[in-house]
Design an enzyme around this catalytic site. Structure first.
Site, PDB file in Angstrom:
ATOM      1  CG  HIS A  80      -2.095  -0.855   1.131  1.00 27.14           C
ATOM      2  ND1 HIS A  80      -3.109  -0.870   2.057  1.00 27.14           N
ATOM      3  CD2 HIS A  80      -2.449  -1.754   0.184  1.00 27.14           C
ATOM      4  CE1 HIS A  80      -4.034  -1.734   1.684  1.00 27.14           C
ATOM      5  NE2 HIS A  80      -3.652  -2.291   0.555  1.00 27.14           N
ATOM      6  CE1 TYR A 207      -4.736   3.730   9.078  1.00 27.13           C
ATOM      7  CE2 TYR A 207      -5.120   3.662  11.452  1.00 27.13           C
ATOM      8  CZ  TYR A 207      -4.433   3.224  10.341  1.00 27.13           C
ATOM      9  OH  TYR A 207      -3.443   2.277  10.473  1.00 27.13           O
ATOM     10  N   PRO A 298      -3.017   0.080  19.277  1.00 30.99           N
ATOM     11  CG  PRO A 298      -4.893  -1.204  18.774  1.00 30.99           C
ATOM     12  CD  PRO A 298      -4.200  -0.550  19.908  1.00 30.99           C
ATOM     13  CE  LYS A 302       4.535   2.990  13.254  1.00 31.20           C
ATOM     14  NZ  LYS A 302       5.271   2.641  12.065  1.00 31.20           N
ATOM     15  CE1 TYR A 389      -0.779   3.948   9.481  1.00 30.86           C
ATOM     16  CE2 TYR A 389       0.368   2.917   7.650  1.00 30.86           C
ATOM     17  CZ  TYR A 389      -0.721   2.984   8.498  1.00 30.86           C
ATOM     18  OH  TYR A 389      -1.757   2.088   8.362  1.00 30.86           O
TER      19      TYR A 389
HETATM   20  P1  FAD Z   1       3.138 -11.949  21.459  1.00 29.01           P
HETATM   21  O1  FAD Z   1       2.639 -11.985  20.051  1.00 29.01           O
HETATM   22  O2  FAD Z   1       2.158 -11.604  22.534  1.00 29.01           O
HETATM   23  O3  FAD Z   1       3.807 -13.366  21.773  1.00 29.01           O
HETATM   24  C1  FAD Z   1       4.172 -13.754  23.084  1.00 29.01           C
HETATM   25  C2  FAD Z   1       4.051 -15.259  23.166  1.00 29.01           C
HETATM   26  O4  FAD Z   1       4.518 -15.689  24.438  1.00 29.01           O
HETATM   27  C3  FAD Z   1       2.614 -15.744  23.035  1.00 29.01           C
HETATM   28  O5  FAD Z   1       2.543 -16.733  22.022  1.00 29.01           O
HETATM   29  C4  FAD Z   1       2.297 -16.284  24.415  1.00 29.01           C
HETATM   30  O6  FAD Z   1       1.368 -17.355  24.380  1.00 29.01           O
HETATM   31  C5  FAD Z   1       3.659 -16.706  24.908  1.00 29.01           C
HETATM   32  N1  FAD Z   1       3.776 -16.798  26.371  1.00 29.01           N
HETATM   33  C6  FAD Z   1       3.265 -15.956  27.306  1.00 29.01           C
HETATM   34  N2  FAD Z   1       3.576 -16.367  28.536  1.00 29.01           N
HETATM   35  C7  FAD Z   1       4.322 -17.493  28.390  1.00 29.01           C
HETATM   36  C8  FAD Z   1       4.919 -18.393  29.316  1.00 29.01           C
HETATM   37  N3  FAD Z   1       4.817 -18.200  30.641  1.00 29.01           N
HETATM   38  N4  FAD Z   1       5.587 -19.465  28.835  1.00 29.01           N
HETATM   39  C9  FAD Z   1       5.683 -19.663  27.488  1.00 29.01           C
HETATM   40  N5  FAD Z   1       5.136 -18.844  26.577  1.00 29.01           N
HETATM   41  C10 FAD Z   1       4.460 -17.773  27.026  1.00 29.01           C
HETATM   42  N6  FAD Z   1       1.222  -4.419  15.443  1.00 29.01           N
HETATM   43  C11 FAD Z   1       1.660  -4.001  14.238  1.00 29.01           C
HETATM   44  O7  FAD Z   1       2.870  -3.792  14.086  1.00 29.01           O
HETATM   45  N7  FAD Z   1       0.819  -3.795  13.181  1.00 29.01           N
HETATM   46  C12 FAD Z   1      -0.527  -3.954  13.310  1.00 29.01           C
HETATM   47  O8  FAD Z   1      -1.255  -3.812  12.320  1.00 29.01           O
HETATM   48  C13 FAD Z   1      -1.038  -4.337  14.600  1.00 29.01           C
HETATM   49  N8  FAD Z   1      -2.361  -4.505  14.794  1.00 29.01           N
HETATM   50  C14 FAD Z   1      -2.795  -5.005  15.968  1.00 29.01           C
HETATM   51  C15 FAD Z   1      -4.158  -5.210  16.128  1.00 29.01           C
HETATM   52  C16 FAD Z   1      -4.635  -5.727  17.316  1.00 29.01           C
HETATM   53  C17 FAD Z   1      -6.118  -5.912  17.478  1.00 29.01           C
HETATM   54  C18 FAD Z   1      -3.733  -6.107  18.356  1.00 29.01           C
HETATM   55  C19 FAD Z   1      -4.233  -6.733  19.637  1.00 29.01           C
HETATM   56  C20 FAD Z   1      -2.370  -5.904  18.210  1.00 29.01           C
HETATM   57  C21 FAD Z   1      -1.892  -5.349  17.036  1.00 29.01           C
HETATM   58  N9  FAD Z   1      -0.545  -5.140  16.847  1.00 29.01           N
HETATM   59  C22 FAD Z   1      -0.101  -4.613  15.660  1.00 29.01           C
HETATM   60  C23 FAD Z   1       0.426  -5.477  17.909  1.00 29.01           C
HETATM   61  C24 FAD Z   1       1.108  -6.843  17.681  1.00 29.01           C
HETATM   62  O9  FAD Z   1       0.138  -7.847  17.475  1.00 29.01           O
HETATM   63  C25 FAD Z   1       1.992  -7.192  18.887  1.00 29.01           C
HETATM   64  O10 FAD Z   1       2.818  -6.098  19.167  1.00 29.01           O
HETATM   65  C26 FAD Z   1       2.851  -8.452  18.615  1.00 29.01           C
HETATM   66  O11 FAD Z   1       2.061  -9.618  18.727  1.00 29.01           O
HETATM   67  C27 FAD Z   1       4.031  -8.563  19.595  1.00 29.01           C
HETATM   68  O12 FAD Z   1       4.725  -9.768  19.387  1.00 29.01           O
HETATM   69  P2  FAD Z   1       5.483 -10.499  20.586  1.00 29.01           P
HETATM   70  O13 FAD Z   1       6.085 -11.711  19.996  1.00 29.01           O
HETATM   71  O14 FAD Z   1       6.311  -9.521  21.309  1.00 29.01           O
HETATM   72  O15 FAD Z   1       4.328 -10.895  21.619  1.00 29.01           O
HETATM   73  C1  DHB Z   2      -4.294  -3.131  11.283  1.00 26.75           C
HETATM   74  C2  DHB Z   2      -4.196  -2.850  12.606  1.00 26.75           C
HETATM   75  C3  DHB Z   2      -3.849  -1.572  12.992  1.00 26.75           C
HETATM   76  O1  DHB Z   2      -3.724  -1.272  14.272  1.00 26.75           O
HETATM   77  C4  DHB Z   2      -3.619  -0.574  12.069  1.00 26.75           C
HETATM   78  O2  DHB Z   2      -3.312   0.669  12.493  1.00 26.75           O
HETATM   79  C5  DHB Z   2      -3.686  -0.877  10.748  1.00 26.75           C
HETATM   80  C6  DHB Z   2      -4.024  -2.166  10.353  1.00 26.75           C
HETATM   81  C7  DHB Z   2      -4.682  -4.495  10.856  1.00 26.75           C
HETATM   82  O3  DHB Z   2      -4.906  -5.347  11.730  1.00 26.75           O
HETATM   83  O4  DHB Z   2      -4.781  -4.740   9.661  1.00 26.75           O
END
Ligand code: FAD
Ligand code: DHB
Length: 395
Positions: A80, A207, A298, A302, A389
């Site tokens: 995009h 948005y 979110p 980021k 962004y």
């Molecule tokens: P997580 O994905 O949370 O992974 C952590 C892992 O550790 C999990 O699998 C969990 O089960 C495991 N765990 C926890 N405790 C234990 C334990 N005690 N023992 C073993 N394993 C354990 N970010 C973006 O950059 N772009 C987006 O578009 C975006 N949209 C989002 C939309 C939504 C609705 C949400 C909720 C988040 C969004 N994010 C977005 C944020 C992004 O999803 C998170 O920042 C990302 O998942 C972080 O990755 P991580 O590996 O640090 O943590």
């Molecule tokens: C998505 C999530 C976001 O928080 C955002 O700013 C843009 C896209 C997504 O899940 O596609």
């Protein structure tokens, strides 16, 4: 009767969590010849299906390509060149290619996690799902220990050089490495996210600011739409049956001459919005990365991108330290990362504040509209949004 103790193992890096941060760290370390063990308390199926992020910065895409994870991303990712900002009944386009010579890519976190798990298993790496009672101890010594019980009930003890806490916001590692300082903001609203089997009604993300609350139209594929609604933090999912979700989306996105197509809702979830930064991101031989160290709301997408940048830096630092004996990058990891984390924290807070409405706060509403107007009419203001962004500002 003889009592047997835990099964003992040895690895270089013990990694807690098989989210994007933990899996990518393991992948990057393996490419540098450093062995790791990843433990995850959910099943593989759960990790591959958990709906979350969808939008990747240009730098994230480049990194995934460089490290051999680009095949499906290239075939299925959707590039995009901008976004739409909608407010006061108008929809404006911000052109990132023109403003920053950069783009973003739609490729779901579920797909990145699938690609990473497949690569870890193909590489013969030790990856354990469905573990329980994970613990990390001895982090202030040079032989930290990772403990867990496997899905068959057998207790294990892994002696490591370093442990990486990639276990998200509710994990155990941030507790094992208490913060010296925490900065936190809890917002009075959540995002209700739905995945719908309907072709997106837009070519790029919308948005939408609306007096009744923010809405976001995102995309997963040519056949699947991802939509979000701002709802009060006190709401529960049962208060949002599908027809109410569609009615609210239709109302908040409404624009003469444009139609939001509806389809069956496949998945629905609530995410409370929060900003959280902790310092330091390291204690002894336990390093924190991704959501274990920081959370952004979110808006602006980021979180996943920050997690990827954390582990890219951590992998380089650990390779220098464990591979060449040079600890300088590892010693600098916490401070270097925080600078980047604060840029994303500010941008996510700013996007959230500009787009989410607070009932009854007309002063806030007028400020938001003024800010949106400036962002869509001033090239300097639009460029600031675009740089943050696309991730150009964080490079
Ligand atoms: P997580 O994905 O949370 O992974 C952590 C892992 O550790 C999990 O699998 C969990 O089960 C495991 N765990 C926890 N405790 C234990 C334990 N005690 N023992 C073993 N394993 C354990 N970010 C973006 O950059 N772009 C987006 O578009 C975006 N949209 C989002 C939309 C939504 C609705 C949400 C909720 C988040 C969004 N994010 C977005 C944020 C992004 O999803 C998170 O920042 C990302 O998942 C972080 O990755 P991580 O590996 O640090 O943590
Ligand atoms: C998505 C999530 C976001 O928080 C955002 O700013 C843009 C896209 C997504 O899940 O596609």
């Amino acid at each position: 009767m003889a009592l047997s103790g835990p099964v003992s193992h040895r690895t270089r890096v013990g990694i807690v969590g098989a989210g994007p941060a933990g899996l990518l760290l393991s992948h990057l370390l393996a490419r540098a010849g450093i062995e790791s063990v990843v433990v995850e308390n959910h099943s593989r199926e759960y990790c591959e299906k958990r709906q979350r992020a969808g939008l990747l910065e240009h730098g994230t895409v480049e990194l995934l390509r460089e490290v051999g994870l680009g095949a499906r991303l290239e075939a299925e990712g959707i590039e995009h060149g901008g976004i739409y900002l909608q407010f006061a009944g108008e929809r404006h386009h911000l052109d990132f290619r023109e403003l920053t010579d950069s783009t973003v890519t739609i490729y779901a976190q579920t797909e990145i996690v699938k690609d990473l798990i497949a690569a870890r298993l193909a590489g013969g790496q030790h990856l354990e799902f469905s573990v329980t009672d994970t613990a990390v101890t001895d982090i202030d010594t040079d032989r930290p220990l990772l403990h867990y019980t496997d899905s068959g009930g057998v207790r294990h003890e892994v002696t490591c050089d370093v442990i990486a806490g990639c276990d998200g916001f509710h994990g155990i590692c941030s507790v094992a490495a208490p913060a010296e300082q925490v900065w936190e903001r809890v917002y009075p609203f959540s995002w209700l996210g739905v995945l719908a089997d309907v072709a997106p009604s837009t070519d790029e993300l919308i948005y939408a600011h609306h007096v009744d609350g923010f809405a976001l139209h995102s995309i997963r594929s040519p056949e699947v739409s991802r939509l979000y609604l701002q709802v009060p933090a006190t709401d529960e999912i049962s208060q949002w049956p599908d027809d109410r979700v569609w009615a609210a989306l239709q109302h908040r996105f409404a624009l003469p001459g444009w139609t939001l197509q509806e389809g069956p809702i496949r998945e629905k979830s609530l995410t409370p919005l929060r900003s959280y930064v902790r310092s330091p991101m390291r204690r002894g031989r336990l390093f924190l990365a991704g959501d274990a160290a920081h959370i952004v709301p979110p808006t602006g997408a980021k979180g996943l991108n920050l997690a990827v940048r954390d582990v890219a830096r951590l992998a380089t630092a650990l390779t220098e330290w464990l591979g060449q004996g040079d600890p300088r990058l590892a010693d600098a990891y916490a401070d270097d990362s925080l600078r980047r984390v604060w840029r994303a924290t500010h941008f996510s807070w700013w996007m959230t504040s500009m787009l989410h409405t607070v009932p009854g706060d007309d002063f806030n509403l007028a400020l938001q509209l003024s800010q949106l107007r400036q962002t869509t009419t001033s090239r300097a203001a639009a460029t600031t949004l675009a740089e943050n962004y696309t991730g150009v500002a964080a490079a």
